[in-house]
Design a protein around this motif. Structure first.
Motif, PDB file in Angstrom:
ATOM      1  N   ASP A   1      -7.509   4.757   1.346  1.00  0.00           N
ATOM      2  CA  ASP A   1      -8.606   5.326   2.111  1.00  0.00           C
ATOM      3  C   ASP A   1      -9.749   4.374   2.441  1.00  0.00           C
ATOM      4  OD1 ASP A   1      -8.828   7.639  -0.643  1.00  0.00           O
ATOM      5  OD2 ASP A   1      -8.904   5.494  -0.646  1.00  0.00           O
TER       6      ASP A   1
ATOM      7  N   ILE B   1       0.844  -1.183   0.000  1.00  0.00           N
ATOM      8  CA  ILE B   1       0.000   0.000   0.000  1.00  0.00           C
ATOM      9  C   ILE B   1       0.882   1.235   0.000  1.00  0.00           C
ATOM     10  CG2 ILE B   1      -1.518   1.361   1.467  1.00  0.00           C
ATOM     11  CD1 ILE B   1      -3.070  -0.978   2.054  1.00  0.00           C
TER      12      ILE B   1
ATOM     13  N   THR C   1      -6.864   0.646   9.364  1.00  0.00           N
ATOM     14  CA  THR C   1      -6.630   0.633   7.925  1.00  0.00           C
ATOM     15  C   THR C   1      -5.160   0.303   7.700  1.00  0.00           C
ATOM     16  OG1 THR C   1      -6.689   2.019   5.929  1.00  0.00           O
ATOM     17  CG2 THR C   1      -6.173   3.135   7.971  1.00  0.00           C
TER      18      THR C   1
HETATM   19  C1  SD4 Z   1      -7.032  -4.323   3.150  1.00  0.00           C
HETATM   20  N1  SD4 Z   1      -6.979  -2.888   5.076  1.00  0.00           N
HETATM   21  O1  SD4 Z   1      -7.836  -4.890   2.420  1.00  0.00           O
HETATM   22  C2  SD4 Z   1      -7.378  -2.953   3.700  1.00  0.00           C
HETATM   23  C3  SD4 Z   1      -6.729  -1.919   2.853  1.00  0.00           C
HETATM   24  C4  SD4 Z   1      -6.766  -0.537   3.359  1.00  0.00           C
HETATM   25  O2  SD4 Z   1      -6.789   1.677   2.868  1.00  0.00           O
HETATM   26  O3  SD4 Z   1      -6.876  -0.253   4.528  1.00  0.00           O
HETATM   27  N2  SD4 Z   1      -6.674   0.436   2.486  1.00  0.00           N
HETATM   28  O4  SD4 Z   1      -5.942  -4.803   3.436  1.00  0.00           O
END
Ligand code: SD4
Length: 333
Positions: free
Chosen positions: A192, A186, A244
């Protein structure tokens, strides 16, 4: 041994009868919680706390819902729905970036104030996964439905298939296809997913989390966001937490559950988030790649916590008539 077999012996009806004798109406959720922990000093002004800058819009919707008489769980659903419906957002809802095969797949979950939870994963062509998660929670005996089954359930509840594809996401996918590099890292600042925790005017807590997950993930990949205890956890007697970031790293450390458990032991939400971020770092220390995780928490007193692994995580807090974006403190300086 003796205790275990004895416990097995106690049927639901004898437990109910025993509760009635003791004057504990623990079958009704909220009373059950009061019976276990007693009524503490709870904040009753209403709170919405959510991840990233866009959280401010979600908070607005949550607070409006509360002013119209909504409970914490209504705030949590209505709040994140605003972001799910915003097709400019490339990490949430049908506007989200697709998987490696070009399909956007959605994950979401919700928890209410009486200990219930609902979740959907790997859901396609449905605009509001959080609403499906709520329906799983309220209308089925289950907590989690995935893929085709989740979609089938959504349709059976009156939802319709939505074929929307974001032009921006399609363009980004085509560009990605040129190299097709599988790099599920990421971008540290630019993502977001929305995780939200809410408190209503009764001081009751709830939360929700919704995402399209990592861009160009393997088909079928599910992250932390719809996983109860990782992307979200709520215990109305204690507090609520969400987060997140790179889901795999959060999944390995059960961050939201950990934060709530630390708060249960009396830790302030800020300290609990800091401990949980350290745990994320430690558990994932084998990883060579850089990644980001941001965690949020609220306790029953209405105190807030926010902490991230790295610089760049922002969150939005609506409380005491204000709704603002803040920069989170972080571990790796
Ligand atoms: C994930 N936690 O699918 C999520 C991605 C995320 O902002 O937080 N994006 O891993």
């Amino acid at each position: 041994m003796k205790n275990i077999s004895r416990r097995n012996f106690i049927t639901k009806s004898t437990a109910t009868a025993a509760a009635a004798t003791l004057g504990l109406s623990f079958i009704k959720g909220e009373n059950r919680i009061d019976a276990r922990f007693g009524k503490g000093k709870t904040f009753k002004g209403g709170i919405a706390l959510s991840t990233w800058d866009a959280g401010v819009e979600a908070n607005d919707a949550a607070m409006k819902t509360m002013k119209n008489g909504g409970k914490a769980v209504d705030m949590a659903e209505e709040g994140v729905k605003v972001i799910e419906a915003d097709f400019r957002n490339l990490s949430v809802g049908l506007g989200g970036l697709p998987d490696r095969e070009g399909n956007t797949t959605l994950d979401a979950c919700i928890m209410d104030s009486i200990g219930r939870a609902g979740s959907v994963c790997f859901l396609e062509k449905i605009k509001h996964p959080v609403t499906v998660a709520r329906m799983v929670m309220e209308r089925t005996p289950h907590v989690m439905l995935v893929g085709e089954g989740a979609q089938k359930f959504a349709l059976s509840q009156g939802m319709t298939l939505d074929e929307f594809k974001s032009e921006e996401a399609v363009k980004a996918y085509k560009e990605w296809l040129i190299k097709s590099e599988y790099k599920p890292i990421i971008n540290i600042e630019n993502h977001d997913t929305i995780g939200m925790v809410t408190m209503d005017t009764q001081g009751d807590l709830a939360g929700s989390c919704t995402t399209s997950g990592l861009a160009y993930k393997m088909r079928g990949r599910v992250g932390d966001s719809p996983i109860i205890g990782s992307g979200l956890y709520v215990d109305n007697a204690v507090g609520a937490a969400t987060g997140t970031g790179l889901g795999e790293t959060v999944l390995r450390s059960c961050s939201a559950f950990l934060i709530v458990e630390l708060m249960r032991q009396g830790m302030h939400p800020q300290k609990a988030c800091e401990e949980a971020v350290k745990r994320v770092r430690d558990i994932n220390s084998f990883m060579k790649e850089e990644f980001q995780v941001g965690l949020l928490a609220v306790n029953k007193k209405g105190e807030i916590g926010a902490y991230a692994l790295r610089e760049g995580f922002t969150y939005a807090l609506a409380k005491n008539g204000e709704n603002k974006v803040y920069k989170s403190d972080f571990l790796i300086k």
